[in-house]
Design a protein around this motif. Structure first.
Motif, mmCIF file in Angstrom:
data_model
loop_
_atom_site.group_PDB
_atom_site.id
_atom_site.type_symbol
_atom_site.label_atom_id
_atom_site.label_comp_id
_atom_site.label_asym_id
_atom_site.label_seq_id
_atom_site.Cartn_x
_atom_site.Cartn_y
_atom_site.Cartn_z
ATOM 1 N N HIS A 8 0.827 -1.211 0.000
ATOM 2 C CA HIS A 8 0.000 0.000 0.000
ATOM 3 C C HIS A 8 0.863 1.264 0.000
ATOM 4 N N HIS A 9 2.076 1.157 -0.551
ATOM 5 C CA HIS A 9 2.992 2.291 -0.477
ATOM 6 C C HIS A 9 2.466 3.526 -1.203
ATOM 7 N N ALA A 10 1.864 3.325 -2.357
ATOM 8 C CA ALA A 10 1.418 4.477 -3.152
ATOM 9 C C ALA A 10 0.381 5.305 -2.411
ATOM 10 N N SER A 11 -0.586 4.661 -1.780
ATOM 11 C CA SER A 11 -1.677 5.385 -1.113
ATOM 12 C C SER A 11 -1.461 5.552 0.387
ATOM 13 N N GLY A 12 -0.593 4.713 0.956
ATOM 14 C CA GLY A 12 -0.438 4.710 2.402
ATOM 15 C C GLY A 12 -1.513 3.846 3.050
ATOM 16 N N ILE A 13 -1.285 3.457 4.284
ATOM 17 C CA ILE A 13 -2.242 2.595 4.983
ATOM 18 C C ILE A 13 -2.356 3.029 6.441
ATOM 19 N N SER A 14 -3.558 3.063 6.956
ATOM 20 C CA SER A 14 -3.789 3.521 8.319
ATOM 21 C C SER A 14 -3.488 2.414 9.320
ATOM 22 N N LEU A 15 -3.326 2.791 10.569
ATOM 23 C CA LEU A 15 -3.101 1.811 11.623
ATOM 24 C C LEU A 15 -4.293 0.865 11.731
ATOM 25 N N ALA A 16 -5.492 1.409 11.608
ATOM 26 C CA ALA A 16 -6.693 0.571 11.688
ATOM 27 C C ALA A 16 -6.688 -0.500 10.599
ATOM 28 N N SER A 17 -6.238 -0.137 9.408
ATOM 29 C CA SER A 17 -6.180 -1.106 8.316
ATOM 30 C C SER A 17 -5.092 -2.143 8.550
ATOM 31 N N GLY A 58 9.811 3.554 4.315
ATOM 32 C CA GLY A 58 10.672 4.691 4.623
ATOM 33 C C GLY A 58 11.926 4.739 3.779
ATOM 34 N N ILE A 59 12.745 5.734 4.022
ATOM 35 C CA ILE A 59 13.943 5.979 3.231
ATOM 36 C C ILE A 59 14.944 4.847 3.351
ATOM 37 N N GLU A 60 15.065 4.233 4.540
ATOM 38 C CA GLU A 60 16.020 3.149 4.717
ATOM 39 C C GLU A 60 15.629 1.928 3.884
ATOM 40 N N TYR A 120 0.697 -0.898 16.602
ATOM 41 C CA TYR A 120 1.236 0.452 16.781
ATOM 42 C C TYR A 120 2.708 0.387 17.192
ATOM 43 N N ARG A 121 3.041 -0.557 18.098
ATOM 44 C CA ARG A 121 4.434 -0.687 18.553
ATOM 45 C C ARG A 121 5.347 -1.054 17.383
ATOM 46 N N ILE A 122 4.916 -1.997 16.554
ATOM 47 C CA ILE A 122 5.734 -2.414 15.417
ATOM 48 C C ILE A 122 5.869 -1.280 14.404
ATOM 49 N N ALA A 123 4.752 -0.636 14.070
ATOM 50 C CA ALA A 123 4.785 0.458 13.094
ATOM 51 C C ALA A 123 5.667 1.602 13.595
ATOM 52 N N SER A 124 5.564 1.925 14.879
ATOM 53 C CA SER A 124 6.371 3.011 15.453
ATOM 54 C C SER A 124 7.859 2.663 15.425
ATOM 55 N N SER A 125 8.190 1.398 15.720
ATOM 56 C CA SER A 125 9.592 0.966 15.681
ATOM 57 C C SER A 125 10.144 1.062 14.257
ATOM 58 N N LEU A 126 9.315 0.700 13.282
ATOM 59 C CA LEU A 126 9.748 0.796 11.886
ATOM 60 C C LEU A 126 9.967 2.249 11.478
ATOM 61 N N VAL A 127 9.113 3.141 11.956
ATOM 62 C CA VAL A 127 9.276 4.566 11.663
ATOM 63 C C VAL A 127 10.560 5.094 12.296
ATOM 64 N N GLU A 128 10.807 4.726 13.553
ATOM 65 C CA GLU A 128 12.014 5.192 14.249
ATOM 66 C C GLU A 128 13.289 4.721 13.551
ATOM 67 N N SER A 129 13.248 3.519 12.971
ATOM 68 C CA SER A 129 14.431 2.972 12.297
ATOM 69 C C SER A 129 14.590 3.502 10.877
ATOM 70 N N GLY A 130 13.581 4.202 10.368
ATOM 71 C CA GLY A 130 13.628 4.703 9.006
ATOM 72 C C GLY A 130 13.117 3.716 7.975
ATOM 73 N N MET A 131 12.691 2.525 8.430
ATOM 74 C CA MET A 131 12.165 1.526 7.509
ATOM 75 C C MET A 131 10.743 1.853 7.069
ATOM 76 N N ALA A 132 10.079 2.723 7.824
ATOM 77 C CA ALA A 132 8.729 3.167 7.479
ATOM 78 C C ALA A 132 8.631 4.662 7.738
ATOM 79 N N SER A 133 7.589 5.273 7.189
ATOM 80 C CA SER A 133 7.335 6.698 7.442
ATOM 81 C C SER A 133 5.853 6.870 7.746
ATOM 82 N N GLU A 153 -1.576 12.503 7.520
ATOM 83 C CA GLU A 153 -2.872 11.908 7.848
ATOM 84 C C GLU A 153 -2.703 10.629 8.656
ATOM 85 N N LYS A 154 -1.491 10.441 9.218
ATOM 86 C CA LYS A 154 -1.153 9.258 10.023
ATOM 87 C C LYS A 154 -1.202 7.964 9.207
ATOM 88 N N GLU A 155 -0.942 8.103 7.889
ATOM 89 C CA GLU A 155 -0.868 6.927 7.035
ATOM 90 C C GLU A 155 0.588 6.465 6.964
#
Length: 275
Positions: free
Chosen positions: A44-53, A89-91, A66-79, A83-85
């Motif tokens: 879902h990279h093109a549109s982004g995906i919500s936590l609920a989804s 990430g860049i990494e 939420y814990r997994i998604a937040s850890s991925l964001v902190e590591s740069g693997m996700a952004s 809109e919180k989608e």
């Protein structure tokens, strides 16, 4: 007294081993869950995906997701967008670009492509979908490579243009195709491809489950297949037009699928049920 000490020591050692085993099991489970979430973000990279989804599609509870998604964001693997989608990430992009210098898919498919080239007597090209484009990764041939075909390797072509691109795009629902055409209308017009013409082409591919083209002296058959990750890949067989009339195309497509049978991942019952 010493006997009791020995037993206590044995119990302590067993407790430590049990704790280490449990910790290892939890660590592996966390890694597996993170991989599932990463693959979902890629899908879902093109549109982004919500936590609920993410919660709905993975079956994870909201806190764990939420814990997994937040850890991925902190590591740069996700952004995470405004809109919180969530997206890759860049990494993740850096890792992907590094892998593209010699994509693992080439090593995986090259032996099969060599066998297919010998059996078909033509040229076999491997493409992978990259966003709205098909990226040609590799070619094998049963004879010296033609310069015009060799130039395809490394080329990015719009989905719907070319054999693999058409086979890949045909896998998507109509609403996706309409949006895709709208985004690239100007580029399609350069190829004299109207929306109705594109839709007609894709319907024919869906009905036969392969793409067939015969420009000038060459003809080709293309099919799309799962890579085992988040995307689709395309496989082409191109030979001289006189050797590949449309009547032979179904047999060539069947031959290609036979060569792919050990490479295409088996779908688990749970994933099939989920779809």
């Amino acid at each position: 007294m010493s006997v009791h000490c020995r037993h206590d020591g044995e119990r302590t050692s067993a407790s430590v081993q049990t704790a280490e085993t449990v910790a290892h099991s939890h660590g592996v489970q966390s890694l597996e869950r993170a991989i599932v979430v990463l693959r979902l973000l890629a899908k879902h990279h093109a549109s982004g995906i919500s936590l609920a989804s993410i919660v709905a599609k993975t079956g994870l509870d909201r806190t764990t997701a939420y814990r997994i998604a937040s850890s991925l964001v902190e590591s740069g693997m996700a952004s995470r967008g405004p809109e919180k989608e969530y997206r890759l990430g860049i990494e993740t992009m850096v890792l992907g670009m590094t892998a593209m210098q010699r994509p693992p898919l080439i090593d995986r498919c090259a032996p099969m492509m060599k066998r297919l080239a010998r059996q078909s007597g033509g040229y076999v090209l491997l493409c992978i979908q990259s966003g709205d484009y098909a990226h040609c990764l590799h070619m094998e041939s049963a004879e010296p490579q033609m310069p015009e075909l060799r130039s395809y390797v490394g080329m990015m072509r719009l989905l719907g243009i070319g054999i693999s691109g058409a086979a890949l795009l045909a896998r998507y629902p109509d609403h996706y195709i309409r949006d895709h055409y709208s985004r690239h209308r100007a580029e399609y017009h350069k190829h004299r491809m109207t929306e109705s013409k594109l839709c007609g082409l894709l319907e024919r591919i869906r009905s036969t489950d392969f793409a067939y083209v015969h420009p000038r002296q060459m003809a080709g058959v293309g099919i799309a297949f799962e890579t085992g990750s988040c995307g689709l890949a395309g496989l082409n067989v191109i030979v001289h037009a006189s050797e590949l009339p449309f009547s032979r195309a179904p047999a060539v497509a069947s031959m290609m699928r036979e060569h792919l049978v050990d490479l295409v991942p088996k779908e688990s019952p749970s994933s099939a049920t989920a779809r």
